[in-house]
Motif scaffolding. Structure first.
Motif, PDB file in Angstrom:
ATOM      1  N   LEU A  73     -25.996   5.093   1.163  1.00 30.61           N
ATOM      2  CA  LEU A  73     -25.355   4.006   0.426  1.00 30.61           C
ATOM      3  C   LEU A  73     -23.950   3.778   0.975  1.00 30.61           C
ATOM      4  O   LEU A  73     -23.426   4.612   1.720  1.00 30.61           O
ATOM      5  CB  LEU A  73     -25.262   4.350  -1.071  1.00 30.61           C
ATOM      6  N   GLY A  74     -23.351   2.657   0.564  1.00 23.75           N
ATOM      7  CA  GLY A  74     -21.978   2.376   0.944  1.00 23.75           C
ATOM      8  C   GLY A  74     -20.984   3.160   0.107  1.00 23.75           C
ATOM      9  O   GLY A  74     -21.352   3.878  -0.825  1.00 23.75           O
ATOM     10  N   ALA A  75     -19.701   2.995   0.404  1.00 21.87           N
ATOM     11  CA  ALA A  75     -18.652   3.809  -0.207  1.00 21.87           C
ATOM     12  C   ALA A  75     -18.546   3.623  -1.711  1.00 21.87           C
ATOM     13  O   ALA A  75     -18.075   4.504  -2.417  1.00 21.87           O
ATOM     14  CB  ALA A  75     -17.305   3.493   0.443  1.00 21.87           C
ATOM     15  N   SER A  76     -18.991   2.467  -2.234  1.00 21.87           N
ATOM     16  CA  SER A  76     -18.919   2.222  -3.676  1.00 21.87           C
ATOM     17  C   SER A  76     -20.292   2.338  -4.341  1.00 21.87           C
ATOM     18  O   SER A  76     -20.498   1.853  -5.450  1.00 21.87           O
ATOM     19  CB  SER A  76     -18.320   0.836  -3.947  1.00 21.87           C
ATOM     20  N   GLY A  77     -21.244   2.952  -3.635  1.00 25.18           N
ATOM     21  CA  GLY A  77     -22.573   3.157  -4.199  1.00 25.18           C
ATOM     22  C   GLY A  77     -23.512   1.986  -4.034  1.00 25.18           C
ATOM     23  O   GLY A  77     -24.565   1.933  -4.660  1.00 25.18           O
ATOM     24  N   GLU A  78     -23.140   1.024  -3.165  1.00 27.89           N
ATOM     25  CA  GLU A  78     -23.982  -0.162  -2.966  1.00 27.89           C
ATOM     26  C   GLU A  78     -24.956   0.061  -1.803  1.00 27.89           C
ATOM     27  O   GLU A  78     -24.729   0.904  -0.936  1.00 27.89           O
ATOM     28  CB  GLU A  78     -23.105  -1.395  -2.690  1.00 27.89           C
ATOM     29  N   GLY A  79     -26.057  -0.699  -1.808  1.00 28.60           N
ATOM     30  CA  GLY A  79     -26.998  -0.642  -0.698  1.00 28.60           C
ATOM     31  C   GLY A  79     -26.365  -1.158   0.582  1.00 28.60           C
ATOM     32  O   GLY A  79     -25.406  -1.940   0.540  1.00 28.60           O
ATOM     33  N   VAL A  80     -26.886  -0.719   1.717  1.00 26.94           N
ATOM     34  CA  VAL A  80     -26.316  -1.139   3.010  1.00 26.94           C
ATOM     35  C   VAL A  80     -27.408  -1.761   3.877  1.00 26.94           C
ATOM     36  O   VAL A  80     -28.598  -1.511   3.693  1.00 26.94           O
ATOM     37  CB  VAL A  80     -25.675   0.055   3.756  1.00 26.94           C
ATOM     38  N   TYR A  95     -21.314   6.993  10.343  1.00 26.03           N
ATOM     39  CA  TYR A  95     -20.726   7.678   9.187  1.00 26.03           C
ATOM     40  C   TYR A  95     -21.427   7.184   7.935  1.00 26.03           C
ATOM     41  O   TYR A  95     -21.638   5.981   7.771  1.00 26.03           O
ATOM     42  CB  TYR A  95     -19.231   7.379   9.098  1.00 26.03           C
ATOM     43  N   VAL A  96     -21.806   8.096   7.061  1.00 27.80           N
ATOM     44  CA  VAL A  96     -22.403   7.748   5.769  1.00 27.80           C
ATOM     45  C   VAL A  96     -21.486   8.278   4.667  1.00 27.80           C
ATOM     46  O   VAL A  96     -21.303   9.490   4.543  1.00 27.80           O
ATOM     47  CB  VAL A  96     -23.818   8.345   5.601  1.00 27.80           C
ATOM     48  N   PRO A  97     -20.903   7.380   3.845  1.00 30.73           N
ATOM     49  CA  PRO A  97     -20.000   7.838   2.800  1.00 30.73           C
ATOM     50  C   PRO A  97     -20.704   8.343   1.541  1.00 30.73           C
ATOM     51  O   PRO A  97     -20.124   9.099   0.770  1.00 30.73           O
ATOM     52  CB  PRO A  97     -19.162   6.595   2.477  1.00 30.73           C
ATOM     53  N   HIS A  98     -21.980   7.913   1.338  1.00 29.09           N
ATOM     54  CA  HIS A  98     -22.613   8.254   0.068  1.00 29.09           C
ATOM     55  C   HIS A  98     -24.132   8.160   0.187  1.00 29.09           C
ATOM     56  O   HIS A  98     -24.658   7.509   1.091  1.00 29.09           O
ATOM     57  CB  HIS A  98     -22.111   7.304  -1.025  1.00 29.09           C
ATOM     58  N   TRP A  99     -24.841   8.820  -0.743  1.00 31.82           N
ATOM     59  CA  TRP A  99     -26.306   8.875  -0.719  1.00 31.82           C
ATOM     60  C   TRP A  99     -26.871   8.653  -2.116  1.00 31.82           C
ATOM     61  O   TRP A  99     -26.255   9.029  -3.110  1.00 31.82           O
ATOM     62  CB  TRP A  99     -26.781  10.255  -0.242  1.00 31.82           C
ATOM     63  N   ARG A 100     -28.071   8.076  -2.186  1.00 34.28           N
ATOM     64  CA  ARG A 100     -28.789   8.016  -3.466  1.00 34.28           C
ATOM     65  C   ARG A 100     -29.150   9.432  -3.903  1.00 34.28           C
ATOM     66  O   ARG A 100     -29.344  10.321  -3.079  1.00 34.28           O
ATOM     67  CB  ARG A 100     -30.085   7.199  -3.334  1.00 34.28           C
ATOM     68  N   TRP A 101     -29.258   9.593  -5.215  1.00 30.33           N
ATOM     69  CA  TRP A 101     -29.638  10.881  -5.801  1.00 30.33           C
ATOM     70  C   TRP A 101     -30.820  10.643  -6.724  1.00 30.33           C
ATOM     71  O   TRP A 101     -30.671  10.137  -7.818  1.00 30.33           O
ATOM     72  CB  TRP A 101     -28.452  11.470  -6.586  1.00 30.33           C
ATOM     73  N   PHE A 102     -32.047  10.963  -6.234  1.00 27.85           N
ATOM     74  CA  PHE A 102     -33.277  10.739  -6.996  1.00 27.85           C
ATOM     75  C   PHE A 102     -33.316   9.317  -7.562  1.00 27.85           C
ATOM     76  O   PHE A 102     -33.594   9.094  -8.745  1.00 27.85           O
ATOM     77  CB  PHE A 102     -33.426  11.780  -8.121  1.00 27.85           C
ATOM     78  N   LYS A 173     -18.249   5.546 -11.152  1.00 30.50           N
ATOM     79  CA  LYS A 173     -17.557   5.577  -9.856  1.00 30.50           C
ATOM     80  C   LYS A 173     -16.929   6.945  -9.617  1.00 30.50           C
ATOM     81  O   LYS A 173     -16.869   7.412  -8.477  1.00 30.50           O
ATOM     82  CB  LYS A 173     -16.487   4.489  -9.782  1.00 30.50           C
ATOM     83  N   MET A 174     -16.462   7.606 -10.679  1.00 25.24           N
ATOM     84  CA  MET A 174     -15.921   8.956 -10.507  1.00 25.24           C
ATOM     85  C   MET A 174     -17.034   9.950 -10.169  1.00 25.24           C
ATOM     86  O   MET A 174     -16.828  10.888  -9.392  1.00 25.24           O
ATOM     87  CB  MET A 174     -15.167   9.398 -11.762  1.00 25.24           C
ATOM     88  N   ALA A 175     -18.243   9.741 -10.751  1.00 23.81           N
ATOM     89  CA  ALA A 175     -19.382  10.586 -10.385  1.00 23.81           C
ATOM     90  C   ALA A 175     -19.734  10.388  -8.917  1.00 23.81           C
ATOM     91  O   ALA A 175     -20.048  11.337  -8.189  1.00 23.81           O
ATOM     92  CB  ALA A 175     -20.582  10.261 -11.277  1.00 23.81           C
ATOM     93  N   LEU A 176     -19.664   9.145  -8.481  1.00 25.66           N
ATOM     94  CA  LEU A 176     -19.932   8.816  -7.085  1.00 25.66           C
ATOM     95  C   LEU A 176     -18.889   9.496  -6.182  1.00 25.66           C
ATOM     96  O   LEU A 176     -19.230  10.118  -5.169  1.00 25.66           O
ATOM     97  CB  LEU A 176     -19.867   7.302  -6.944  1.00 25.66           C
ATOM     98  N   LEU A 177     -17.614   9.442  -6.564  1.00 24.72           N
ATOM     99  CA  LEU A 177     -16.555  10.096  -5.785  1.00 24.72           C
ATOM    100  C   LEU A 177     -16.733  11.611  -5.768  1.00 24.72           C
ATOM    101  O   LEU A 177     -16.393  12.275  -4.776  1.00 24.72           O
ATOM    102  CB  LEU A 177     -15.183   9.735  -6.359  1.00 24.72           C
ATOM    103  N   ALA A 178     -17.278  12.170  -6.854  1.00 20.99           N
ATOM    104  CA  ALA A 178     -17.504  13.618  -6.893  1.00 20.99           C
ATOM    105  C   ALA A 178     -18.506  14.053  -5.833  1.00 20.99           C
ATOM    106  O   ALA A 178     -18.454  15.182  -5.346  1.00 20.99           O
ATOM    107  CB  ALA A 178     -17.998  14.034  -8.283  1.00 20.99           C
ATOM    108  N   TRP A 345     -13.919  -5.574  -9.098  1.00 21.77           N
ATOM    109  CA  TRP A 345     -12.932  -4.512  -9.316  1.00 21.77           C
ATOM    110  C   TRP A 345     -13.629  -3.152  -9.364  1.00 21.77           C
ATOM    111  O   TRP A 345     -13.084  -2.160  -8.898  1.00 21.77           O
ATOM    112  CB  TRP A 345     -12.162  -4.804 -10.607  1.00 21.77           C
ATOM    113  N   SER A 346     -14.840  -3.139  -9.893  1.00 20.57           N
ATOM    114  CA  SER A 346     -15.628  -1.903  -9.933  1.00 20.57           C
ATOM    115  C   SER A 346     -15.915  -1.399  -8.515  1.00 20.57           C
ATOM    116  O   SER A 346     -15.788  -0.214  -8.220  1.00 20.57           O
ATOM    117  CB  SER A 346     -16.943  -2.164 -10.677  1.00 20.57           C
ATOM    118  N   ARG A 347     -16.292  -2.335  -7.645  1.00 18.62           N
ATOM    119  CA  ARG A 347     -16.625  -1.956  -6.261  1.00 18.62           C
ATOM    120  C   ARG A 347     -15.385  -1.457  -5.523  1.00 18.62           C
ATOM    121  O   ARG A 347     -15.469  -0.593  -4.656  1.00 18.62           O
ATOM    122  CB  ARG A 347     -17.252  -3.151  -5.545  1.00 18.62           C
TER     123      ARG A 347
END
Length: 358
Positions: A73-80, A95-102, A173-178, A345-347
């Motif tokens: 996923l992208g840095a804000s949890g969006e699809g790429v 570089y991959v900033p984030h991944w789906r979780w189940f 978003k904080m869970a995503l940053l974690a 603003w969320s993104r």
């Protein structure tokens, strides 16, 4: 086409799931053993296509951690979008900033713990009560660390459904940053005053009446912040204390920094209503920072013809001042598709948190 193309991947090292590459060379199967990447260091992976393997001239591909419900996923949890590379190339670095979780954009175990500081929190400065929440990092209870604090306005639109306008989803978003160890910030969410919101977030006379921004900031400084610093393990100095918001919340965040730079050294300014307070450019020119400051300013080009130029003009006002001897580090982020809405603003929120506090 045969090739010895090598893919080199960087990602965060907080995740122990294996990494696969999938694409138009394997019918998009997401977890074939022969396309599992080799771990070469924490957060670093490599895959080399075997010599003589027939590949399409242009490879389209994505990285997964073992299935499409574990895809990048992208840095804000969006699809790429699919990645592309010519088979004739020798090395491609990604570089991959984030991944789906189940199937989810974040691991729910990483959601912050939300505490109600007060449902009718007394504000002697405003002569009113206010609802205030504190969002603690998910692992706050198992650590003895001290944390920076970010004070956020318009609490009704920060998490949960969002009152009428949608939500920033700061908890998600904080869970995503974690997921990339960038979550160690305490958030303080302060509800706005509904009909009195415009007055509390301004300093000049507007259609809503005389601005009461001074009293609102005093409420944060004299009432909320001392209690937060006493009750929680905070880093209370300006370098670790931020304030942020959008629209009028962005405007009052700028004033918090201009008027109290010894308290707020980190400003998150989204789509600020600079038009309502033209004097702010003059205030910025006269501003002197007693300590180094960081400002993350975001605007969308679809908000109005003036949003982004106004942000740039504000930046230039500070630049002309030469920052009074102390550095002000400003990051301006412009979204060509951005409208004046919570979704944008969320993104932007995770990017701003990372830049301001990491």
């Amino acid at each position: 086409m045969s090739s010895s193309l090598r893919l080199e991947l960087r990602t965060h090292s907080t995740d122990d799931r294996p990494v696969f590459v999938s694409g138009n060379f394997c019918d998009w199967y997401p977890d074939l053993d022969r396309f599992q990447m080799q771990s070469i260091a924490p957060g670093q992976f490599m895959y080399e296509f075997p010599e003589g393997v027939d590949l399409p001239d242009i490879l389209e591909y994505k990285y997964t951690r073992g299935g499409w419900d574990h895809v990048e996923l992208g840095a804000s949890g969006e699809g790429v979008l699919n990645r592309r590379v010519a088979a004739a190339e020798s090395v491609k670095q990604d570089y991959v900033p984030h991944w789906r979780w189940f199937g989810m954009p974040f691991n729910p175990d990483f959601l912050p713990k939300i505490e109600l500081l007060g449902d009718t929190f007394e504000s002697p400065q405003l002569g009113a009560t206010r609802r205030v929440h504190v969002l603690l990092p998910h692992d706050y209870g198992t650590s003895d660390k001290q944390y920076p604090v970010l004070y956020l306005h318009d609490g009704q639109n920060l998490f949960g459904g969002g009152a009428g306008f949608g939500s920033w989803e700061v908890d998600q978003k904080m869970a995503l940053l974690a997921g990339r160890n960038r979550h160690e910030v305490i958030l303080v969410s302060i509800d706005h005053a509904n009909d009195e919101r415009i007055r509390e977030f301004t300093f000049t006379r507007t259609r809503a009446g005389q601005g009461r921004g001074k009293y609102y900031l005093d409420f944060i400084l004299q009432t909320i912040k001392p209690l937060v610093d006493k009750r929680f393990r905070t880093l209370s100095d300006a370098a670790h204390t931020g304030v942020g918001g959008s629209s009028l919340g962005g405007l009052i965040s700028i004033y918090a920094g201009l008027l109290h730079p010894d308290v707020f050294g980190r400003l998150m300014v989204f789509s600020p209503s600079l038009w309502i307070s033209p004097k702010i450019y003059f205030d910025a020119i006269r501003f002197q920072a007693p300590v180094p400051m960081k400002i993350y300013a975001y605007g969308g080009e679809q908000e109005s013809a003036y949003m982004v130029p106004n942000i740039q003009r504000f930046n230039e006002s500070l630049v002309r001042q030469h920052y009074g001897g102390h550095s002000i580090d400003i990051r301006i982020s412009v979204d060509p598709t951005g409208t004046h809405q919570e979704a944008h603003w969320s993104r932007e929120f995770p990017k701003a948190v990372e830049w301001l506090f990491y």
